[in-house]
Design a protein around this motif. Structure first.
Motif, PDB file in Angstrom:
ATOM      1  N   ARG A  82       0.519  -1.124   0.413  1.00  0.00           N
ATOM      2  CA  ARG A  82      -0.490   0.085   0.101  1.00  0.00           C
ATOM      3  C   ARG A  82       0.471   1.536  -0.092  1.00  0.00           C
ATOM      4  O   ARG A  82       0.161   1.947  -0.241  1.00  0.00           O
ATOM      5  N   SER A  83       2.067   1.190  -0.198  1.00  0.00           N
ATOM      6  CA  SER A  83       2.953   2.797   0.688  1.00  0.00           C
ATOM      7  C   SER A  83       4.385   2.504  -0.009  1.00  0.00           C
ATOM      8  O   SER A  83       4.550   3.622   0.084  1.00  0.00           O
ATOM      9  N   ASP A  84       5.010   1.529  -0.598  1.00  0.00           N
ATOM     10  CA  ASP A  84       6.251   0.895  -0.891  1.00  0.00           C
ATOM     11  C   ASP A  84       6.237   0.698  -2.340  1.00  0.00           C
ATOM     12  O   ASP A  84       7.382   0.052  -2.756  1.00  0.00           O
ATOM     13  N   VAL A  85       5.635   1.460  -2.969  1.00  0.00           N
ATOM     14  CA  VAL A  85       6.270   2.146  -4.557  1.00  0.00           C
ATOM     15  C   VAL A  85       5.812   3.101  -4.896  1.00  0.00           C
ATOM     16  O   VAL A  85       5.208   3.730  -3.984  1.00  0.00           O
ATOM     17  N   PRO A  86       7.352   4.312  -5.296  1.00  0.00           N
ATOM     18  CA  PRO A  86       6.946   5.345  -5.737  1.00  0.00           C
ATOM     19  C   PRO A  86       5.992   6.088  -5.922  1.00  0.00           C
ATOM     20  O   PRO A  86       5.768   7.443  -5.483  1.00  0.00           O
ATOM     21  N   ARG A  87       5.540   5.442  -6.971  1.00  0.00           N
ATOM     22  CA  ARG A  87       3.957   5.708  -7.168  1.00  0.00           C
ATOM     23  C   ARG A  87       3.479   4.951  -8.308  1.00  0.00           C
ATOM     24  O   ARG A  87       3.489   4.848  -8.702  1.00  0.00           O
ATOM     25  N   TYR A  88       2.093   5.138  -8.294  1.00  0.00           N
ATOM     26  CA  TYR A  88       1.022   4.311  -8.057  1.00  0.00           C
ATOM     27  C   TYR A  88      -0.304   4.956  -9.265  1.00  0.00           C
ATOM     28  O   TYR A  88      -0.371   5.864  -9.036  1.00  0.00           O
ATOM     29  N   GLU A  98      -5.840   8.751 -11.666  1.00  0.00           N
ATOM     30  CA  GLU A  98      -4.956   9.542 -10.826  1.00  0.00           C
ATOM     31  C   GLU A  98      -3.377   8.484 -10.817  1.00  0.00           C
ATOM     32  O   GLU A  98      -3.595   7.808 -11.068  1.00  0.00           O
ATOM     33  N   GLU A  99      -2.909   9.454 -10.426  1.00  0.00           N
ATOM     34  CA  GLU A  99      -1.050   8.757  -9.736  1.00  0.00           C
ATOM     35  C   GLU A  99      -1.637   9.093  -8.123  1.00  0.00           C
ATOM     36  O   GLU A  99      -1.668  10.487  -7.993  1.00  0.00           O
ATOM     37  N   ARG A 100      -0.478   8.583  -7.655  1.00  0.00           N
ATOM     38  CA  ARG A 100      -0.045   9.049  -5.713  1.00  0.00           C
ATOM     39  C   ARG A 100       0.790   7.820  -5.933  1.00  0.00           C
ATOM     40  O   ARG A 100       1.218   7.369  -6.262  1.00  0.00           O
ATOM     41  N   THR A 101       1.179   8.156  -4.269  1.00  0.00           N
ATOM     42  CA  THR A 101       2.618   7.357  -3.237  1.00  0.00           C
ATOM     43  C   THR A 101       1.707   6.746  -2.336  1.00  0.00           C
ATOM     44  O   THR A 101       2.728   6.098  -2.274  1.00  0.00           O
ATOM     45  N   ASP A 102       0.282   6.489  -2.314  1.00  0.00           N
ATOM     46  CA  ASP A 102      -0.180   5.597  -1.090  1.00  0.00           C
ATOM     47  C   ASP A 102      -1.035   5.730  -1.825  1.00  0.00           C
ATOM     48  O   ASP A 102      -2.481   6.091  -1.650  1.00  0.00           O
ATOM     49  N   ILE A 103      -1.744   3.751  -1.355  1.00  0.00           N
ATOM     50  CA  ILE A 103      -3.330   3.783  -1.869  1.00  0.00           C
ATOM     51  C   ILE A 103      -3.653   2.880  -0.799  1.00  0.00           C
ATOM     52  O   ILE A 103      -4.779   2.072  -0.131  1.00  0.00           O
ATOM     53  N   THR A 104      -3.749   3.123   0.896  1.00  0.00           N
ATOM     54  CA  THR A 104      -3.562   2.758   2.413  1.00  0.00           C
ATOM     55  C   THR A 104      -5.585   2.872   2.098  1.00  0.00           C
ATOM     56  O   THR A 104      -6.152   2.278   2.619  1.00  0.00           O
ATOM     57  N   ASP A 105      -6.500   4.336   1.412  1.00  0.00           N
ATOM     58  CA  ASP A 105      -7.684   4.727   2.317  1.00  0.00           C
ATOM     59  C   ASP A 105      -7.965   3.394   0.564  1.00  0.00           C
ATOM     60  O   ASP A 105      -9.301   3.525   1.242  1.00  0.00           O
ATOM     61  N   CYS A 242      -8.061  -0.859 -10.794  1.00  0.00           N
ATOM     62  CA  CYS A 242      -7.280  -1.685 -10.595  1.00  0.00           C
ATOM     63  C   CYS A 242      -5.770  -0.038 -10.236  1.00  0.00           C
ATOM     64  O   CYS A 242      -6.441   0.295 -10.098  1.00  0.00           O
ATOM     65  N   ILE A 243      -5.074  -1.509  -9.810  1.00  0.00           N
ATOM     66  CA  ILE A 243      -4.018  -0.620  -9.049  1.00  0.00           C
ATOM     67  C   ILE A 243      -2.694  -0.813  -9.762  1.00  0.00           C
ATOM     68  O   ILE A 243      -2.527  -1.903  -9.890  1.00  0.00           O
ATOM     69  N   THR A 244      -2.407   0.175 -10.729  1.00  0.00           N
ATOM     70  CA  THR A 244      -0.907  -0.406 -10.940  1.00  0.00           C
ATOM     71  C   THR A 244       0.296   0.505 -10.123  1.00  0.00           C
ATOM     72  O   THR A 244       0.144   1.822  -9.757  1.00  0.00           O
ATOM     73  N   HIS A 245       1.813  -0.055 -10.856  1.00  0.00           N
ATOM     74  CA  HIS A 245       2.873   0.645 -10.674  1.00  0.00           C
ATOM     75  C   HIS A 245       2.479   2.014 -11.815  1.00  0.00           C
ATOM     76  O   HIS A 245       2.152   1.678 -12.857  1.00  0.00           O
ATOM     77  N   SER A 246       3.178   2.870 -11.678  1.00  0.00           N
ATOM     78  CA  SER A 246       3.930   4.000 -12.743  1.00  0.00           C
ATOM     79  C   SER A 246       5.345   3.558 -13.622  1.00  0.00           C
ATOM     80  O   SER A 246       6.073   3.195 -12.441  1.00  0.00           O
ATOM     81  N   PRO A 247       4.829   3.244 -14.471  1.00  0.00           N
ATOM     82  CA  PRO A 247       6.095   3.228 -15.189  1.00  0.00           C
ATOM     83  C   PRO A 247       7.336   3.401 -15.170  1.00  0.00           C
ATOM     84  O   PRO A 247       7.630   4.967 -14.563  1.00  0.00           O
ATOM     85  N   GLY A 248       7.679   2.773 -14.844  1.00  0.00           N
ATOM     86  CA  GLY A 248       8.925   3.105 -13.903  1.00  0.00           C
ATOM     87  C   GLY A 248       9.485   2.735 -12.542  1.00  0.00           C
ATOM     88  O   GLY A 248      10.581   3.393 -12.098  1.00  0.00           O
TER      89      GLY A 248
END
Length: 263
Positions: A82-88, A98-105, A242-248
């Protein structure tokens, strides 16, 4: 904040979790496996697992979580997806919203995490073999392109193969093939060398994802299957969420890649 390239995986993840690092992960923790991330409702997990099995070059599975469990113990201690990927990236009905840095909520007991192998893993081996990688030298994200090569469909998942590109002197291409073929869990050997138009890429100056780099005289573009491929398939499947990493911007695991001495 600048994270030292040589920092261990756990330290980098702590920097990501705290919000101190939110950029791409190319070149970080170079002896550790990095992973692309796809998080889906459990109702689609079976179809997506089959999609990965049918397309192992772009979608080499490293791990699958239990539904609703944010930990990935086979990939590292204290990983919290939920928090260990730099950008989701957050997708709703196939649209990037959207892009974000945390998906806990956004987390729920219905979500299943898939972690797929990443080409950043073999870059360390290419560098050790004496090859130069322009995007690493320039501190850029790797160039990524959609192709005209279709992946094998599974359920609602289908779409084009996405590739990452690294320009290399023609004399180094065979060495790059030899080195990366040892990394099937990170896309393996290239899928194409040379003329981009043959795989549907019109202009290397305009990547679909990542940053553009120059291809200099005497160099050839070398293309590897890329873990961003599922993002194109998700646009076809149109899941409610769906939630993914941001490319890179990858998940950095505790696992060492083959060829690295284990301490």
């Amino acid at each position: 904040m600048k994270v030292p390239v040589s920092a261990d995986a756990a330290r980098i993840r702590r920097s990501i979790r705290s919000g101190e690092w939110s950029s791409h992960t190319s070149g970080l923790a170079p002896d550790h496996l990095q992973g692309n991330v796809v998080i889906l409702p459990r109702a689609l997990a079976g179809d997506f697992s089959r999609y990965c099995q049918m397309n192992p070059k772009p979608c080499p599975l490293l791990a699958v979580s239990e539904p609703g469990v944010p930990a990935l113990p086979t990939l590292g201690t204290d990983i919290d997806i939920r928090s260990d990927v730099p950008r989701y990236r957050v997708w709703r009905r196939g649209e990037l919203v959207e892009e974000r840095t945390d998906i806990t909520d956004l987390w729920s007991d219905e979500l299943v995490t898939f972690v797929l192998g990443c080409s950043f893993t073999f870059e360390h081996a290419l560098l050790q073999a004496g090859l130069r990688l322009r995007h690493v030298e320039q501190g850029k994200n790797v160039s990524m392109y959609r192709t005209n090569i279709e992946t094998e469909p599974a359920g609602p998942f289908r779409g084009p193969l996405v590739v990452s590109m690294r320009p290399l002197p023609a004399s180094d291409a065979s060495l790059a093939i030899e080195v990366t073929s040892r990394f099937p869990q990170a896309h393996g050997a290239p899928v194409h060398l040379g003329e981009p138009a043959l795989i549907g890429i019109r202009d290397l100056r305009w990547p679909d994802y990542g940053d553009a780099v120059d291809v200099l005289p005497g160099e050839v573009p070398v293309f590897w299957a890329c873990g961003v491929t599922p993002q194109a398939a998700l646009a076809q499947a149109r899941p409610e969420l769906c939630i993914t990493h941001s490319p890179g911007a990858m998940l950095i695991t505790d696992l060492k890649h083959p060829g690295v001495e284990h301490g």
